[in-house]
Design an enzyme around this catalytic site. Structure first.
Site, PDB file in Angstrom:
ATOM      1  N   GLU A  82     -10.007   4.243   6.038  1.00  0.00           N
ATOM      2  CA  GLU A  82      -9.416   4.596   7.330  1.00  0.00           C
ATOM      3  C   GLU A  82     -10.396   5.267   8.302  1.00  0.00           C
ATOM      4  OE1 GLU A  82      -6.767   3.260   8.171  1.00  0.00           O
ATOM      5  OE2 GLU A  82      -5.845   2.717   6.255  1.00  0.00           O
ATOM      6  N   GLU A 129      -2.944  -3.958   7.242  1.00  0.00           N
ATOM      7  CA  GLU A 129      -4.050  -4.913   7.323  1.00  0.00           C
ATOM      8  C   GLU A 129      -4.024  -6.002   6.259  1.00  0.00           C
ATOM      9  OE1 GLU A 129      -4.082  -1.706   6.405  1.00  0.00           O
ATOM     10  OE2 GLU A 129      -5.669  -1.244   4.980  1.00  0.00           O
ATOM     11  N   ASN A 130      -2.865  -6.566   5.975  1.00  0.00           N
ATOM     12  CA  ASN A 130      -2.815  -7.615   4.960  1.00  0.00           C
ATOM     13  C   ASN A 130      -3.780  -8.734   5.354  1.00  0.00           C
ATOM     14  OD1 ASN A 130      -0.826  -6.239   3.407  1.00  0.00           O
ATOM     15  ND2 ASN A 130       0.685  -6.824   4.955  1.00  0.00           N
ATOM     16  N   ARG A 155       9.660   3.359  12.197  1.00  0.00           N
ATOM     17  CA  ARG A 155       8.226   3.621  12.021  1.00  0.00           C
ATOM     18  C   ARG A 155       8.025   5.092  11.671  1.00  0.00           C
ATOM     19  NH1 ARG A 155       3.693   2.464  16.679  1.00  0.00           N
ATOM     20  NH2 ARG A 155       1.898   3.282  15.546  1.00  0.00           N
ATOM     21  N   TYR A 205      -8.459   9.543   8.647  1.00  0.00           N
ATOM     22  CA  TYR A 205      -8.610   8.747   9.870  1.00  0.00           C
ATOM     23  C   TYR A 205      -9.561   9.435  10.857  1.00  0.00           C
ATOM     24  CZ  TYR A 205      -4.508   5.931   8.531  1.00  0.00           C
ATOM     25  OH  TYR A 205      -3.636   5.093   7.894  1.00  0.00           O
ATOM     26  N   GLN A 217       0.846  -1.199   0.000  1.00  0.00           N
ATOM     27  CA  GLN A 217       0.000   0.000   0.000  1.00  0.00           C
ATOM     28  C   GLN A 217       0.881   1.248   0.000  1.00  0.00           C
ATOM     29  OE1 GLN A 217      -2.598   0.594   3.415  1.00  0.00           O
ATOM     30  NE2 GLN A 217      -4.110   1.665   2.213  1.00  0.00           N
ATOM     31  N   HIS A 247     -10.091  -3.426   9.748  1.00  0.00           N
ATOM     32  CA  HIS A 247      -9.955  -3.355   8.285  1.00  0.00           C
ATOM     33  C   HIS A 247     -10.500  -4.613   7.595  1.00  0.00           C
ATOM     34  CE1 HIS A 247      -8.002   0.381   7.213  1.00  0.00           C
ATOM     35  NE2 HIS A 247      -6.980   0.202   8.011  1.00  0.00           N
ATOM     36  N   GLU A 282      -6.248  -2.802  12.776  1.00  0.00           N
ATOM     37  CA  GLU A 282      -5.964  -3.655  11.607  1.00  0.00           C
ATOM     38  C   GLU A 282      -7.024  -4.740  11.452  1.00  0.00           C
ATOM     39  OE1 GLU A 282      -4.050  -2.137   9.826  1.00  0.00           O
ATOM     40  OE2 GLU A 282      -2.895  -0.978  11.278  1.00  0.00           O
TER      41      GLU A 282
HETATM   42  N1  BES Z   1      -3.387   0.767   5.970  1.00  0.00           N
HETATM   43  C1  BES Z   1      -2.762   1.540   6.959  1.00  0.00           C
HETATM   44  C2  BES Z   1      -1.301   1.796   6.682  1.00  0.00           C
HETATM   45  C3  BES Z   1      -1.021   2.526   5.387  1.00  0.00           C
HETATM   46  C4  BES Z   1      -1.793   3.583   4.977  1.00  0.00           C
HETATM   47  C5  BES Z   1       0.034   2.135   4.615  1.00  0.00           C
HETATM   48  C6  BES Z   1      -1.518   4.217   3.769  1.00  0.00           C
HETATM   49  C7  BES Z   1       0.305   2.769   3.413  1.00  0.00           C
HETATM   50  C8  BES Z   1      -0.473   3.818   2.985  1.00  0.00           C
HETATM   51  C9  BES Z   1      -2.901   0.910   8.336  1.00  0.00           C
HETATM   52  O1  BES Z   1      -4.118   0.284   8.555  1.00  0.00           O
HETATM   53  C10 BES Z   1      -2.826   2.022   9.328  1.00  0.00           C
HETATM   54  O2  BES Z   1      -3.684   2.855   9.308  1.00  0.00           O
HETATM   55  N2  BES Z   1      -1.808   2.010  10.162  1.00  0.00           N
HETATM   56  C11 BES Z   1      -1.632   2.959  11.208  1.00  0.00           C
HETATM   57  C12 BES Z   1      -2.214   2.366  12.448  1.00  0.00           C
HETATM   58  C13 BES Z   1      -2.878   3.258  13.375  1.00  0.00           C
HETATM   59  C14 BES Z   1      -3.751   4.318  12.841  1.00  0.00           C
HETATM   60  C15 BES Z   1      -3.540   2.492  14.494  1.00  0.00           C
HETATM   61  C16 BES Z   1      -0.152   3.204  11.375  1.00  0.00           C
HETATM   62  O3  BES Z   1       0.641   2.521  10.732  1.00  0.00           O
HETATM   63  O4  BES Z   1       0.238   4.078  12.140  1.00  0.00           O
HETATM   64 ZN    ZN Z   2      -5.675   1.687   8.744  1.00  0.00          ZN
END
Ligand code: BES
Ligand code: ZN
Length: 649
Positions: free
Chosen positions: A359, A312-313, A597, A422, A182, A340, A337
């Site tokens: 999101e 969320e694979n 991260r 989000y 993603q 999702h 996740e």
């Molecule tokens: N799907 C997203 C991660 C993502 C978004 C990757 C857009 C690439 C492009 C994942 O579900 C997510 O939202 N992760 C958040 C978690 C958090 C909001 C609890 C993160 O990685 O911080």
């Molecule tokens: Zn997400």
């Protein structure tokens, strides 16, 4: 010619050239960088027509299934083999070529076949690469061909893939590989129609060195032997951004009947303890929104360079180890996740402009899961923290990017990944819940998931469904009015939005005040039973600047610089940079070098570059940290630091 005539002629020439380039782009199926004509739909909402982040032509020919056969080479840092695509034409008489997305792929040869007939060579051309979109791969196919095989290899610098040395893993003995597809990185390791509007099933054979285990976002057998050859099957149609692979020294620990966790042996027991409520979360979500449709739900704990919190694979959430705090305080990421599996994986955004459908729903559902499993108090605290971040962002984000349905034409989809989809998305759903009542809204959301299950949809599809199934029926009975258009298409937050609040936080604010005013020394604050959330709120309630002595008092009393909770440590390190609190700098360096991260890297480096001293510190840290970051994180930090690789800065 007069100068007026000259201008006229120039204008005409420009129009002709523009027309010509537009038709050329259309003919080649290239997305034009200019604003696309907006097809007015629904309540006058823009729909930005086709997916601007894919070269593909699914309206003519669609990929339905993918068979992958890949050899994982840790020496060459490549995936090498073939992708066989099963395609379906919209019209049997059509002879349009198949246009795929690729980025940095080496294409060796392409073949096509019909049914079970043998493959025949097919001609193909690779387009000129675009920095964001990569290069189109145009394959000429006989009208009757329904299978295409592409022999290829990925590049050692493929943006989706991170190849870790043993030193970068928890166990320090085996190398590790993981993917992050993603939003539009699947094309850097698989040639396909890399748009979330196309769904496909897949099967894969992954060949690895024998001592390593491969996992995918598919059916994984927890008890599979390490054989060096692994087979996977994903029988439900998913968008390309959910195709995922990881290879490493991984072991499995069960959590519940349908849930479990994969991790390196050194991490497995800790991870299993931290995530022990996963099965409860799954059951709670099913109670709210209907059956979990993916079979198993497992987690994979990645090394700390994973650029996201979680991904969320399907069937196998990828997660950062930085959520393992020892007290389950950060497990809302698991809830997120898992959520999702309904919002995103089952009902999917058709383009990255509709990302809030993934999101926003997920953030809202997360809070509902947390409420069901850990109680309303914790859910309220998390909602307040999320809203604070949103309000903070709204102070600086350009208005055009404050809308839920965002125009990303000509831009990297990454630019749409902010708290808007989000937190504003979740706030919108919370508003609907408050306006229509929980029972009614819950049954609406549940029917929305059922209605659009395994489909990729636009914002306008949601709006139409909302109008038909919640707003109109209630309006007939004199129901409430919610400013839907304002929520989706206007910047900021509507004035009628409800304000989340937490009585627990009010007490925390009082304590912060008493300390700040000098009424109480830090050691006398009533912090004994504070949860992570209260600590986080406490730190965020403190003003900037805070004198160094005050920072030192906090650190001596509460040992923030030693915190084992990555969120608290991150917040504290931000404060340390803002207040030039030098005793925290060794920890800052250690944190930035060991964790990749992006949620933590972006604010810390951004804060550092605000002063010259900070910029120097950032560069010196980044020199050590950069080789350990994932390409996605590298791109982000390079941009913040204006890093030029060749010069080494
Ligand atoms: N799907 C997203 C991660 C993502 C978004 C990757 C857009 C690439 C492009 C994942 O579900 C997510 O939202 N992760 C958040 C978690 C958090 C909001 C609890 C993160 O990685 O911080
Ligand atoms: Zn997400």
């Amino acid at each position: 010619m007069t100068s007026v005539d000259k201008n006229e002629a120039m204008n005409q020439l420009t129009s002709i050239l523009l027309l010509f380039s537009a038709s050329l782009l259309a003919a080649c199926n290239l997305p034009s960088k200019q604003t696309q004509p907006e097809a007015a739909k629904g309540q006058g909402s823009p729909d930005f027509s086709r997916d601007p982040h894919s070269y593909s032509n699914p309206e003519q020919i669609k990929v339905r299934h993918l068979d992958l056969d890949l050899q994982v080479s840790f020496e060459k840092k490549t995936l090498e083999g073939s992708a066989t695509l099963t395609v379906e034409r919209a019209s049997a008489s059509d002879s349009a070529p198949l246009v795929l997305d690729t980025q940095d792929l080496k294409i060796a040869r392409v073949e096509a076949a019909q049914g079970s007939a043998p493959f025949q060579p097919a001609s193909f051309t690779l387009g000129a690469p675009d920095k964001i979109l990569g290069a189109s791969l145009t394959i000429q196919l006989p009208p009757t061909a329904d299978r295409v095989r592409i022999h290829y290899s990925s590049s050692p610098t493929a943006a989706a893939l991170q190849w870790l040395t043993p030193a970068q893993t928890a166990g320090k003995t085996h190398p590790f590989l993981f993917s992050q597809s993603q939003a539009i990185y699947a094309r850097t390791w698989i040639p396909l129609q890399d748009t979330p509007s196309v769904r496909l099933t897949y099967a894969a054979t992954i060949r690895t060195p024998q001592d390593r285990r491969a996992l995918m976002s598919a059916e994984n057998d927890p008890h599979a032997q390490r054989s060096g050859e692994y087979r996977f099957k994903m029988t439900q149609p998913i968008p390309s951004y959910l195709i995922a692979l990881a290879v490493g020294d991984l072991v499995f620990k069960p959590l519940g009947e349908r849930t479990g966790v994969y991790a390196e042996p050194a991490m497995a027991a800790k991870a299993a303890k931290e995530f022990e409520d996963t099965e409860k979360m799954l059951v709670a979500t099913e109670k709210l929104y209907g059956p979990y449709r993916w079979g198993r739900y497992d987690l994979l704990v990645l090394p700390p360079s994973f650029p996201y919190g979680g991904m969320e694979n399907p069937r196998l959430t990828f997660a950062t180890p930085t959520i393992i705090a020892g007290n389950k305080s950060l497990v809302s990421l698991v809830a997120h996740e898992l959520a999702h599996s309904w919002s995103g994986n089952l009902v999917t955004n058709a383009t990255w402009s509709d990302f809030w459908l993934n999101e926003g729903f997920t953030s809202y559902v997360t809070q509902r899961i947390i409420e069901a499993v850990y109680g309303a108090e914790r859910a309220a605290m998390e909602e307040v923290l999320e809203r604070q971040e949103l309000m903070e962002l709204l102070r600086t984000l350009p208005e055009a990017d404050q809308v839920l349905h965002i125009n990303l034409t000509g831009r990297d989809p990454e630019e749409g990944v902010t708290d808007i989809p989000y937190a504003k998305g979740a706030a919108f759903l919370r508003h609907l819940e408050k306006a229509y009542g929980r029972a009614r809204c819950d049954s609406f959301v549940r029917s929305y998931f059922d209605h659009f299950a395994f489909q990729s949809i636009r914002t306008s599809d949601f709006v139409n469904y909302l109008n038909q199934h919640l707003i109109a029926p209630a309006a007939a009975a004199g129901g409430p009015s919610v400013p839907v258009d304002e929520w989706i298409y206007k910047p900021g937050i509507p004035a009628s939005a409800s304000q989340p609040s937490s009585p627990v936080f009010t007490k925390v604010e009082q304590q912060a005040q008493e300390w700040l005013s000098g009424q109480l020394p830090a050691t006398k604050l009533h912090t004994g039973k504070w949860s992570y959330h209260e600590w986080q709120h406490f730190l965020r309630s403190l003003p900037t600047p805070l004198p160094k002595e005050r920072m030192a008092q906090l650190d001596t009393s509460f040992h923030f610089s030693q915190s084992g909770n990555a969120e608290i440590l991150h917040q504290w390190l931000l404060m340390a940079i803002r207040n030039d609190y030098a005793p925290a700098y060794p920890k800052l360096e250690e944190f930035l070098v060991s964790v990749g991260r992006r949620k933590f890297l972006r604010p810390l480096y951004t804060e550092l570059v605000k002063t010259e001293g900070g910029r120097q510190r950032a560069l010196s840290i980044y020199r050590k940290a950069r080789p350990g970051y994932h390409p996605i994180a590298v791109a982000t930090v390079d941009e913040i630091l204006k890093w030029k690789e060749a010069s080494g800065n």
